[in-house]
Design an enzyme around this catalytic site. Structure first.
Site, PDB file in Angstrom:
ATOM      1  N   ASN A 261     -52.323  68.816 -32.029  1.00 46.48           N
ATOM      2  CA  ASN A 261     -53.565  68.063 -32.198  1.00 46.48           C
ATOM      3  C   ASN A 261     -54.205  67.962 -30.821  1.00 46.48           C
ATOM      4  O   ASN A 261     -53.799  67.143 -30.003  1.00 46.48           O
ATOM      5  CB  ASN A 261     -53.245  66.671 -32.767  1.00 46.48           C
ATOM      6  N   TRP A 262     -55.184  68.819 -30.594  1.00 49.80           N
ATOM      7  CA  TRP A 262     -55.776  68.893 -29.251  1.00 49.80           C
ATOM      8  C   TRP A 262     -56.659  67.686 -28.935  1.00 49.80           C
ATOM      9  O   TRP A 262     -57.060  67.501 -27.807  1.00 49.80           O
ATOM     10  CB  TRP A 262     -56.621  70.160 -29.121  1.00 49.80           C
ATOM     11  N   LYS A 263     -57.022  66.916 -29.957  1.00 54.35           N
ATOM     12  CA  LYS A 263     -57.949  65.777 -29.781  1.00 54.35           C
ATOM     13  C   LYS A 263     -59.234  66.263 -29.099  1.00 54.35           C
ATOM     14  O   LYS A 263     -59.648  67.392 -29.340  1.00 54.35           O
ATOM     15  CB  LYS A 263     -57.250  64.658 -29.013  1.00 54.35           C
TER      16      LYS A 263
ATOM     17  N   HIS B  94     -56.233  60.087 -38.666  1.00 56.40           N
ATOM     18  CA  HIS B  94     -55.465  59.858 -37.436  1.00 56.40           C
ATOM     19  C   HIS B  94     -55.681  58.420 -36.965  1.00 56.40           C
ATOM     20  O   HIS B  94     -56.751  57.850 -37.153  1.00 56.40           O
ATOM     21  CB  HIS B  94     -55.914  60.847 -36.359  1.00 56.40           C
TER      22      HIS B  94
ATOM     23  N   GLU C 249     -56.291  57.208 -34.181  1.00 56.61           N
ATOM     24  CA  GLU C 249     -57.448  57.032 -33.298  1.00 56.61           C
ATOM     25  C   GLU C 249     -58.730  56.907 -34.113  1.00 56.61           C
ATOM     26  O   GLU C 249     -59.643  56.163 -33.748  1.00 56.61           O
ATOM     27  CB  GLU C 249     -57.519  58.202 -32.297  1.00 56.61           C
TER      28      GLU C 249
ATOM     29  N   GLU D   8     -46.902  58.764 -37.800  1.00 56.62           N
ATOM     30  CA  GLU D   8     -47.144  58.582 -36.373  1.00 56.62           C
ATOM     31  C   GLU D   8     -47.198  57.094 -36.045  1.00 56.62           C
ATOM     32  O   GLU D   8     -48.247  56.457 -36.219  1.00 56.62           O
ATOM     33  CB  GLU D   8     -48.477  59.225 -35.974  1.00 56.62           C
TER      34      GLU D   8
ATOM     35  N   GLY E  67     -49.385  58.894 -27.385  1.00 58.06           N
ATOM     36  CA  GLY E  67     -49.977  58.981 -26.058  1.00 58.06           C
ATOM     37  C   GLY E  67     -49.414  57.981 -25.063  1.00 58.06           C
ATOM     38  O   GLY E  67     -49.958  57.810 -23.974  1.00 58.06           O
TER      39      GLY E  67
ATOM     40  N   SER F  61     -45.782  61.152 -28.873  1.00 56.23           N
ATOM     41  CA  SER F  61     -45.080  61.525 -27.630  1.00 56.23           C
ATOM     42  C   SER F  61     -43.938  62.514 -27.866  1.00 56.23           C
ATOM     43  O   SER F  61     -42.937  62.483 -27.153  1.00 56.23           O
ATOM     44  CB  SER F  61     -44.582  60.275 -26.893  1.00 56.23           C
TER      45      SER F  61
ATOM     46  N   GLY G  99     -49.701  65.825 -29.699  1.00 55.78           N
ATOM     47  CA  GLY G  99     -50.947  65.663 -28.956  1.00 55.78           C
ATOM     48  C   GLY G  99     -50.825  66.271 -27.567  1.00 55.78           C
ATOM     49  O   GLY G  99     -50.963  67.474 -27.377  1.00 55.78           O
ATOM     50  N   GLY G 100     -50.542  65.415 -26.596  1.00 50.09           N
ATOM     51  CA  GLY G 100     -50.525  65.819 -25.183  1.00 50.09           C
ATOM     52  C   GLY G 100     -49.797  67.128 -24.905  1.00 50.09           C
ATOM     53  O   GLY G 100     -50.336  68.005 -24.207  1.00 50.09           O
TER      54      GLY G 100
HETATM   55  P1  PGA Z   1     -49.175  62.456 -28.476  1.00 51.59           P
HETATM   56  O1  PGA Z   1     -50.186  62.417 -29.712  1.00 51.59           O
HETATM   57  O2  PGA Z   1     -48.201  63.572 -28.758  1.00 51.59           O
HETATM   58  O3  PGA Z   1     -50.027  62.693 -27.288  1.00 51.59           O
HETATM   59  O4  PGA Z   1     -48.486  61.138 -28.455  1.00 51.59           O
HETATM   60  C1  PGA Z   1     -49.726  62.610 -31.024  1.00 51.59           C
HETATM   61  C2  PGA Z   1     -50.891  62.483 -31.971  1.00 51.59           C
HETATM   62  O5  PGA Z   1     -51.740  61.612 -31.753  1.00 51.59           O
HETATM   63  O6  PGA Z   1     -50.993  63.244 -32.946  1.00 51.59           O
END
Ligand code: PGA
Length: 250
Positions: free
Chosen positions: A9-11, A94, A96, A166, A172, A212, A233-234
Site C-alpha cells: 500500500n504505497w499510500k 483503510h 487513514e 490492521e 506506521g 508495521s 505500507g512503509g
Molecule cells: P505500515 O502501513 O506498514 O506503514 O504500518 C500499513 C498500512 O497502512 O496498510
C-alpha cells in the site's frame, strides 16, 4: 496452507518517475514467488504500474473508489474507470480513510459493493484503535466492522474479497502486533465471518495482517496459522524490503 497474498500500500507516495524506478527494481526480485503480489498505487501511478507489470506476476490495485458509476462527485474515481484500465484490486476502508476522510462502515460497504459490481477485488481494511483495545472493546469493534461493513455482501461476492486486519495502533508506528496478537485477532475475525457466511467460506477467506510489517518480522507473522498475507505500507516503498516480505513465507 494457502499461498500468501502480499500487497503493498504505497499510500500518497511516488511520482510517476519514482514509481517506474521502484517497479523496475521489484519485477525481477519477486518474479519467482508462488505468493500473490499486489501493488496498490496512487491513481496517478496506475497507468505506469499497469504498463510496466503487463505480463508479469505483479497485480495492480488502487487505494479507493467511489460507490457511484458516474456523476457529479468531484475528486472521486468510479470503479468502472479502474476496471477499464486493467486494475484488479482496490483498497477500501483503510483506517487513514476512516480517520481523515470520514469513511464509515456504511461507506465502506457501499464502495465494496460498487467495486465488486465492476469486477474489482476489494481489499477491505478493518482494525481497532489503541484506546479500543485497551478498554477491552477490540472484539466488539471488529464484530461491528464485519457485521456492518459486510452487511449486504453475498457469499459469492465474499470469494472476491480480501480482508486486511490492521490494528490502527500498529500502522506506521513501528509497533507491530506480536505474531500471537495478529493471529488471535485474525482468528476472532474469521469466527465472525464464519457466523455470517459459514465455516467453509470463512476458512477460504484471505485475511491479511497489516501494521508495521517489515522484512524482519514478516516471516514470523506469515508463519502463523491464520495470517494469510500482509498489507504493507512503509516497507513496500523499498523494493528489496518488499521483495523480502514477499519471499518470507513460501
Ligand atoms: P505500515 O502501513 O506498514 O506503514 O504500518 C500499513 C498500512 O497502512 O496498510
Amino acid at each position: 496452507m494457502k499461498n500468501k497474498i502480499i500487497a503493498g500500500n504505497w499510500k500518497m507516495n511516488k511520482t510517476r518517475a519514482e514509481a517506474a524506478a521502484l517497479i523496475e527494481e521489484l519485477l525481477p526480485l519477486v518474479a519467482d514467488t508462488p505468493n500473490t503480489v499486489i501493488i496498490c498505487v496512487p491513481f496517478t501511478d496506475l497507468d505506469t504500474a499497469l504498463s510496466l507489470t503487463a505480463g508479469s506476476n505483479i497485480r495492480v490495485g488502487a487505494q479507493n473508489c467511489h460507490w457511484k458509476e458516474s456523476g457529479a462527485y468531484t475528486g472521486e474515481i468510479a470503479p468502472s474507470m479502474l476496471k477499464e484500465m486493467g486494475v484488479e484490486y482496490v483498497v477500501i476502508g483503510h483506517s487513514e480513510r476512516r480517520t481523515y476522510f470520514g469513511e464509515t462502515d456504511a461507506t465502506v460497504l457501499a464502495r465494496t459493493k460498487a467495486a465488486l459490481a465492476a469486477g474489482l477485488r476489494p481489499i477491505v481494511c478493518i482494525g481497532e484503535t489503541l484506546a479500543e483495545r485497551q478498554s477491552g472493546r477490540m472484539e466488539e469493534v471488529l464484530t461491528r466492522q464485519v457485521q456492518e461493513g459486510f452487511k449486504d455482501v453475498t457469499p459469492d461476492e465474499l470469494k472476491n474479497i480480501v480482508v486486511a486486519y490492521e490494528p490502527v495502533w500498529a500502522i506506521g508506528t513501528g509497533v507491530t502486533a506480536t505474531d500471537e496478537q495478529a493471529n488471535d485477532a485474525i482468528k476472532f475475525v474469521r469466527g465472525v465471518f464464519a457466523d455470517k457466511f459459514g465455516g467453509k467460506a470463512a476458512e477460504e477467506l484471505y485475511i491479511q495482517y497489516g501494521g508495521s510489517m517489515n522484512d524482519a518480522n514478516a516471516a514470523g507473522l506469515l508463519s502463523m496459522s491464520d495470517v494469510d498475507g500482509g498489507l504493507i505500507g512503509g516497507a513496500s516503498l523499498v523494493a528489496k524490503k518488499f521483495a523480502a516480505i514477499v519471499h518470507a513465507h513460501e
